[in-house]
Design a protein around this motif. Structure first.
Motif, PDB file in Angstrom:
ATOM      1  N   ALA A   1     -41.322 -10.977  65.101  1.00  0.00           N
ATOM      2  CA  ALA A   1     -42.125 -11.838  64.207  1.00  0.00           C
ATOM      3  C   ALA A   1     -43.391 -12.104  64.632  1.00  0.00           C
ATOM      4  O   ALA A   1     -43.922 -12.155  65.464  1.00  0.00           O
ATOM      5  CB  ALA A   1     -41.146 -13.029  63.791  1.00  0.00           C
ATOM      6  N   SER A   2     -44.297 -12.372  63.252  1.00  0.00           N
ATOM      7  CA  SER A   2     -45.712 -12.961  63.424  1.00  0.00           C
ATOM      8  C   SER A   2     -46.027 -13.848  62.559  1.00  0.00           C
ATOM      9  O   SER A   2     -45.673 -13.993  61.531  1.00  0.00           O
ATOM     10  CB  SER A   2     -46.468 -11.440  63.287  1.00  0.00           C
ATOM     11  OG  SER A   2     -46.251 -10.745  62.019  1.00  0.00           O
TER      12      SER A   2
ATOM     13  N   ALA B   1     -43.375  -6.418  58.013  1.00  0.00           N
ATOM     14  CA  ALA B   1     -43.986  -5.723  59.086  1.00  0.00           C
ATOM     15  C   ALA B   1     -43.025  -5.368  60.211  1.00  0.00           C
ATOM     16  O   ALA B   1     -43.259  -4.348  61.003  1.00  0.00           O
ATOM     17  CB  ALA B   1     -45.175  -6.722  59.738  1.00  0.00           C
ATOM     18  N   CYS B   2     -42.115  -6.539  60.645  1.00  0.00           N
ATOM     19  CA  CYS B   2     -41.070  -5.966  61.666  1.00  0.00           C
ATOM     20  C   CYS B   2     -40.415  -4.568  61.202  1.00  0.00           C
ATOM     21  O   CYS B   2     -40.138  -3.924  62.317  1.00  0.00           O
ATOM     22  CB  CYS B   2     -40.208  -7.086  61.618  1.00  0.00           C
ATOM     23  SG  CYS B   2     -40.628  -8.539  62.562  1.00  0.00           S
TER      24      CYS B   2
ATOM     25  N   LYS C   1     -50.731   0.812  55.585  1.00  0.00           N
ATOM     26  CA  LYS C   1     -50.543   1.323  54.390  1.00  0.00           C
ATOM     27  C   LYS C   1     -49.368   1.012  53.849  1.00  0.00           C
ATOM     28  O   LYS C   1     -49.079   0.678  52.645  1.00  0.00           O
ATOM     29  CB  LYS C   1     -50.651   2.795  54.362  1.00  0.00           C
ATOM     30  CG  LYS C   1     -50.521   3.609  53.270  1.00  0.00           C
ATOM     31  CD  LYS C   1     -50.345   5.287  53.390  1.00  0.00           C
ATOM     32  CE  LYS C   1     -50.062   6.013  51.899  1.00  0.00           C
ATOM     33  NZ  LYS C   1     -49.912   7.538  52.271  1.00  0.00           N
ATOM     34  N   LEU C   2     -48.221   1.134  54.758  1.00  0.00           N
ATOM     35  CA  LEU C   2     -47.018   0.916  54.071  1.00  0.00           C
ATOM     36  C   LEU C   2     -46.763  -0.616  53.874  1.00  0.00           C
ATOM     37  O   LEU C   2     -45.900  -1.085  52.753  1.00  0.00           O
ATOM     38  CB  LEU C   2     -45.758   1.258  55.080  1.00  0.00           C
ATOM     39  CG  LEU C   2     -45.678   2.752  54.825  1.00  0.00           C
ATOM     40  CD1 LEU C   2     -44.990   3.333  56.328  1.00  0.00           C
ATOM     41  CD2 LEU C   2     -44.749   3.231  53.890  1.00  0.00           C
ATOM     42  N   GLU C   3     -47.331  -1.416  54.682  1.00  0.00           N
ATOM     43  CA  GLU C   3     -47.603  -2.864  54.425  1.00  0.00           C
ATOM     44  C   GLU C   3     -48.053  -3.272  52.950  1.00  0.00           C
ATOM     45  O   GLU C   3     -47.618  -4.158  52.080  1.00  0.00           O
ATOM     46  CB  GLU C   3     -48.056  -3.569  55.463  1.00  0.00           C
ATOM     47  CG  GLU C   3     -48.214  -5.133  55.219  1.00  0.00           C
ATOM     48  CD  GLU C   3     -47.099  -5.848  55.666  1.00  0.00           C
ATOM     49  OE1 GLU C   3     -47.144  -7.176  56.308  1.00  0.00           O
ATOM     50  OE2 GLU C   3     -45.861  -5.303  55.687  1.00  0.00           O
ATOM     51  N   GLY C   4     -49.103  -2.517  52.719  1.00  0.00           N
ATOM     52  CA  GLY C   4     -49.689  -2.758  51.468  1.00  0.00           C
ATOM     53  C   GLY C   4     -49.098  -2.374  50.448  1.00  0.00           C
ATOM     54  O   GLY C   4     -49.187  -2.739  49.115  1.00  0.00           O
TER      55      GLY C   4
ATOM     56  N   ASN D   1     -50.367  -8.978  59.969  1.00  0.00           N
ATOM     57  CA  ASN D   1     -48.975  -8.929  60.580  1.00  0.00           C
ATOM     58  C   ASN D   1     -48.603  -7.810  61.695  1.00  0.00           C
ATOM     59  O   ASN D   1     -47.793  -7.879  62.619  1.00  0.00           O
ATOM     60  CB  ASN D   1     -47.798  -9.110  59.674  1.00  0.00           C
ATOM     61  CG  ASN D   1     -47.815 -10.606  58.899  1.00  0.00           C
ATOM     62  OD1 ASN D   1     -48.150 -10.634  57.652  1.00  0.00           O
ATOM     63  ND2 ASN D   1     -47.534 -11.560  59.716  1.00  0.00           N
ATOM     64  N   VAL D   2     -48.916  -6.469  61.081  1.00  0.00           N
ATOM     65  CA  VAL D   2     -48.358  -5.273  61.388  1.00  0.00           C
ATOM     66  C   VAL D   2     -49.178  -5.198  62.870  1.00  0.00           C
ATOM     67  O   VAL D   2     -48.529  -4.661  64.016  1.00  0.00           O
ATOM     68  CB  VAL D   2     -48.508  -3.937  60.973  1.00  0.00           C
ATOM     69  CG1 VAL D   2     -47.555  -4.151  59.524  1.00  0.00           C
ATOM     70  CG2 VAL D   2     -50.066  -3.868  60.303  1.00  0.00           C
ATOM     71  N   SER D   3     -50.413  -5.577  63.103  1.00  0.00           N
ATOM     72  CA  SER D   3     -51.171  -5.275  64.153  1.00  0.00           C
ATOM     73  C   SER D   3     -50.871  -6.140  65.271  1.00  0.00           C
ATOM     74  O   SER D   3     -50.260  -5.777  66.509  1.00  0.00           O
ATOM     75  CB  SER D   3     -52.692  -5.710  64.081  1.00  0.00           C
ATOM     76  OG  SER D   3     -53.385  -5.555  65.172  1.00  0.00           O
TER      77      SER D   3
END
Length: 309
Positions: free
Chosen positions: A8-9, A100-101, A129-132, A142-144
């Motif tokens: 998680a983030s 993101a997870c 891209k997919l998070e967007g 989050n993804v980073s």
């Protein structure tokens, strides 16, 4: 078979809207994040299990894991046939990087299974891209950290998307999810299209001050700069009793407090176990709105996404 865990983030970390994020790991050893199991097979199969699997779309092509697989195959120009099991342990719309997870664990696992055809940077760009597609705009906060671990500053310069910045090892990050859902896209829609010059200056001062204090190892100064003038003034009305909660836990001893990502989860920072326990108890009694809600005392997860089996 490969089994992958993605943590998680906390997006934004209050002071860094869309450009600062922290991966977190509960101090009690709980894996707060999603798990992906993947193996080669004769056809593509996706199974959803876990506490929050019921929140996922019924149509497989609406599932973010299917979208990850589809995009990954297109990029490597090869249709890989795999069986995937998503263990969805993160509530959707929690503000703790749930999407993101799933994205990071899926793409990381596929890349590992295929002997890493995509570099770290290419993989991270695909994750963004997919998070967007879910939130309405590409962002990496989050993804980073979920992928790379630690506290990540999104820079997007010199072909590098993000950079890990120093953190304070004695900081404890208490997170509380009240058990309700907020759409990231809806939360973003609340924000104004323009900000005053005064607000922009305050934001620049707070973010640059936090980064400076982090690199010069000044924890109290860093905590004092964790102030959100961009999103919190507008999003706080979506959260249950946020203003009162923030005031109280700062009186208890929190060094800083803010909204995690788009909310409704919040985070608080302190530097000792006793204060963390007091803050956790208050949040459990006053911020949690349903039986599914939870409070966790965490440290920064410095590793990020990894193979665990």
């Amino acid at each position: 078979m490969i089994k992958v865990y993605a943590p998680a983030s906390i997006g934004n970390v209050g002071v860094g809207f869309d450009i600062l994020g922290a991966a977190i790991l509960p101090t009690d050893g709980t894996l707060l994040g999603d798990l992906i199991q993947i193996k080669q097979s004769k056809e593509f199969q996706l199974t959803n299990i876990g506490t929050f699997a019921h929140q996922l779309p019924k149509n497989i092509k609406d599932n973010i894991v299917w979208k990850c697989w589809d995009q990954f195959c297109k990029i490597i120009k090869k249709k890989i046939l795999v069986t995937i099991v998503l263990e969805k342990n993160m509530p959707i719309g929690s503000g703790l990087g749930s999407s993101a997870c799933s994205i990071v664990s899926s793409l990381f696992a596929m890349n590992e299974l295929c002997n890493r055809p995509l570099s770290t940077n290419k993989l991270l760009k695909l994750m963004g891209k997919l998070e967007g597609e879910i939130s309405g705009s590409i962002h990496y906060d989050n993804v980073s950290p979920c992928y790379l671990g630690g506290l990540q500053l999104i820079i997007e310069k010199n072909n590098k998307i993000s950079q890990k910045i120093p953190n304070f090892k004695n900081w404890l990050w208490i997170i509380a999810w009240p058990g309700i859902k907020i759409s990231t896209a809806d939360a973003r829609a609340l924000l104004p299209s323009q900000y005053t010059r005064t607000t922009c200056i305050k934001h620049s001062r707070n973010l640059s001050g936090f980064i400076h204090a982090s690199y010069t190892m000044q924890p109290k100064l860093a905590a004092n700069f964790i102030t959100d003038v961009i999103a919190e003034p507008y999003r706080s009305k979506l959260l249950p009793n946020f203003t009162q909660t923030k005031t109280t836990i700062k009186k208890i001893g929190a060094l800083a407090c803010g909204i995690s990502g788009s909310g409704p989860s919040i985070f608080a920072i302190c530097d000792n176990d006793l204060t963390a326990k007091k803050i956790s108890k208050y949040l459990a009694n006053h911020y949690i709105q349903s039986k599914q809600g939870f409070v966790q005392v965490c440290k920064l997860d410095t590793v990020g996404t990894r193979i665990i089996g």
